[in-house]
Design a protein around this motif. Structure first.
Motif, short mmCIF file in Angstrom:
data_model
loop_
_atom_site.label_atom_id
_atom_site.label_comp_id
_atom_site.label_asym_id
_atom_site.label_seq_id
_atom_site.Cartn_x
_atom_site.Cartn_y
_atom_site.Cartn_z
N LYS A 23 57.36 9.66 40.56
CA LYS A 23 58.39 9.19 39.62
C LYS A 23 58.78 10.33 38.72
O LYS A 23 57.97 11.19 38.38
N SER A 24 60.05 10.29 38.29
CA SER A 24 60.56 11.29 37.38
C SER A 24 61.76 10.70 36.65
O SER A 24 62.56 9.99 37.25
N GLU A 25 61.85 10.99 35.35
CA GLU A 25 62.98 10.48 34.57
C GLU A 25 63.19 11.39 33.36
O GLU A 25 62.24 11.94 32.82
N TYR A 26 64.44 11.52 32.97
CA TYR A 26 64.82 12.28 31.78
C TYR A 26 65.66 11.41 30.86
O TYR A 26 66.37 10.52 31.31
N LYS A 27 65.60 11.73 29.57
CA LYS A 27 66.52 11.16 28.58
C LYS A 27 67.13 12.33 27.82
O LYS A 27 66.43 13.28 27.46
N THR A 28 68.43 12.26 27.59
CA THR A 28 69.15 13.33 26.92
C THR A 28 69.14 13.08 25.41
O THR A 28 69.32 11.95 24.96
N THR A 29 68.94 14.15 24.65
CA THR A 29 68.99 14.03 23.19
C THR A 29 70.45 14.14 22.74
O THR A 29 71.23 14.86 23.36
N PRO A 30 70.82 13.44 21.69
CA PRO A 30 72.20 13.50 21.20
C PRO A 30 72.55 14.91 20.70
O PRO A 30 71.85 15.45 19.85
N ASP A 31 73.57 15.49 21.25
CA ASP A 31 74.08 16.81 20.83
C ASP A 31 73.01 17.90 20.89
O ASP A 31 73.04 18.84 20.09
N SER A 33 69.91 17.84 19.95
CA SER A 33 69.07 17.84 18.76
C SER A 33 68.17 16.61 18.80
O SER A 33 68.65 15.49 18.95
N TRP A 34 66.87 16.82 18.65
CA TRP A 34 65.89 15.74 18.77
C TRP A 34 65.43 15.34 17.37
O TRP A 34 64.67 16.07 16.72
N ASP A 35 65.84 14.18 16.91
CA ASP A 35 65.46 13.65 15.60
C ASP A 35 63.98 13.31 15.61
O ASP A 35 63.46 12.76 16.58
N LYS A 36 63.29 13.59 14.51
CA LYS A 36 61.83 13.35 14.45
C LYS A 36 61.48 11.88 14.58
O LYS A 36 60.38 11.54 14.99
N ASP A 37 62.40 10.99 14.24
CA ASP A 37 62.15 9.56 14.36
C ASP A 37 62.60 8.99 15.71
O ASP A 37 62.44 7.80 15.96
N ASN A 38 63.16 9.82 16.56
CA ASN A 38 63.61 9.39 17.88
C ASN A 38 62.45 9.49 18.86
O ASN A 38 62.21 10.53 19.46
N ILE A 39 61.72 8.39 19.00
CA ILE A 39 60.60 8.33 19.94
C ILE A 39 61.18 7.89 21.28
O ILE A 39 61.71 6.80 21.41
N LEU A 40 61.08 8.79 22.26
CA LEU A 40 61.63 8.49 23.58
C LEU A 40 60.60 7.71 24.38
O LEU A 40 59.45 8.11 24.49
N GLU A 41 61.03 6.59 24.93
CA GLU A 41 60.12 5.69 25.63
C GLU A 41 60.54 5.56 27.09
O GLU A 41 61.71 5.37 27.40
N PHE A 42 59.54 5.65 27.96
CA PHE A 42 59.75 5.54 29.39
C PHE A 42 58.84 4.44 29.93
O PHE A 42 57.66 4.40 29.60
N GLN A 43 59.39 3.57 30.75
CA GLN A 43 58.60 2.51 31.38
C GLN A 43 58.25 2.95 32.80
O GLN A 43 59.13 3.38 33.55
N ILE A 44 56.97 2.82 33.12
CA ILE A 44 56.46 3.25 34.41
C ILE A 44 55.81 2.04 35.08
O ILE A 44 54.86 1.47 34.55
N ALA A 45 56.34 1.66 36.22
CA ALA A 45 55.83 0.48 36.92
C ALA A 45 55.62 0.80 38.40
O ALA A 45 56.08 1.82 38.91
N ALA A 46 54.94 -0.11 39.05
CA ALA A 46 54.77 -0.09 40.51
C ALA A 46 54.10 1.17 41.04
O ALA A 46 54.58 1.81 41.96
N LEU A 47 52.97 1.53 40.45
CA LEU A 47 52.18 2.65 40.96
C LEU A 47 50.95 2.12 41.68
O LEU A 47 50.42 1.06 41.34
N ASP A 48 50.50 2.87 42.66
CA ASP A 48 49.30 2.52 43.41
C ASP A 48 48.08 2.69 42.49
O ASP A 48 47.79 3.80 42.03
N SER A 49 47.37 1.61 42.23
CA SER A 49 46.25 1.66 41.28
C SER A 49 45.03 2.39 41.83
O SER A 49 44.08 2.64 41.09
#
Length: 160
Positions: A23-31, A33-49
């Protein structure tokens, strides 16, 4: 002609695939610039346990990034509500100021180790939260807008 086209497409597909990436995913920061309160969240599902994985944090930066390192806070939340929070430091440049990341032009991509040889034993959705914890030297307050970080992401690979 169709035979040559099929061979070309087969070669492109073979070269472009990396079977170790799960799995791989990116999120782009606005302009960029990464705001200190901008916590980027990624959901990860369906992995072999039963599989072991390596997890990386991926960053893309441009020439506006003014630091030789970066401090990140990463939290991995399990489906049962448990979580593991880590404060991480990564070098972004060599001592001479050259970027460690890969890429040509003004954007560099850094693949940073986060978790090695980890199993995710529970069925369900895992949440990965990433924020920056950058401060100027000798200062208590954090940097509000961290310029130069254009994208933040993760990559999960099968452990070899």
């Amino acid at each position: 002609m169709a035979k040559y086209l099929f061979c070309f497409l087969s070669i492109v597909l073979f070269v472009s695939c990396d079977s170790s990436i799960v799995k791989s995913e990116y999120k782009t920061t606005p302009d960029g610039s990464w705001d200190k309160d901008n916590i980027l969240e990624f959901q990860i599902a369906a992995l072999d346990s039963t599989q072991q994985y390596d997890i990386f944090i991926n960053l893309r930066n441009d020439e506006k990034y003014a630091f030789s390192n970066i401090f990140l806070i990463a939290e991995l939340q399990y489906p049962d509500g448990a979580s593991v929070k880590d404060t991480l430091e990564y070098e972004m440049t060599l001592p001479d100021g050259n970027w460690l990341g890969k890429g040509s032009g003004s954007i560099k991509e850094s693949k940073l180790w986060y978790k090695e040889n980890i199993t995710l034993p529970l069925e369900g959705v895992y949440n990965l939260k990433i924020s920056h914890a950058m401060r100027k030297s000798g200062r208590v307050e954090g940097i509000i807008d961290l310029e130069g970080i254009t994208d933040v992401g993760y990559q999960i690979e099968k452990h070899n």
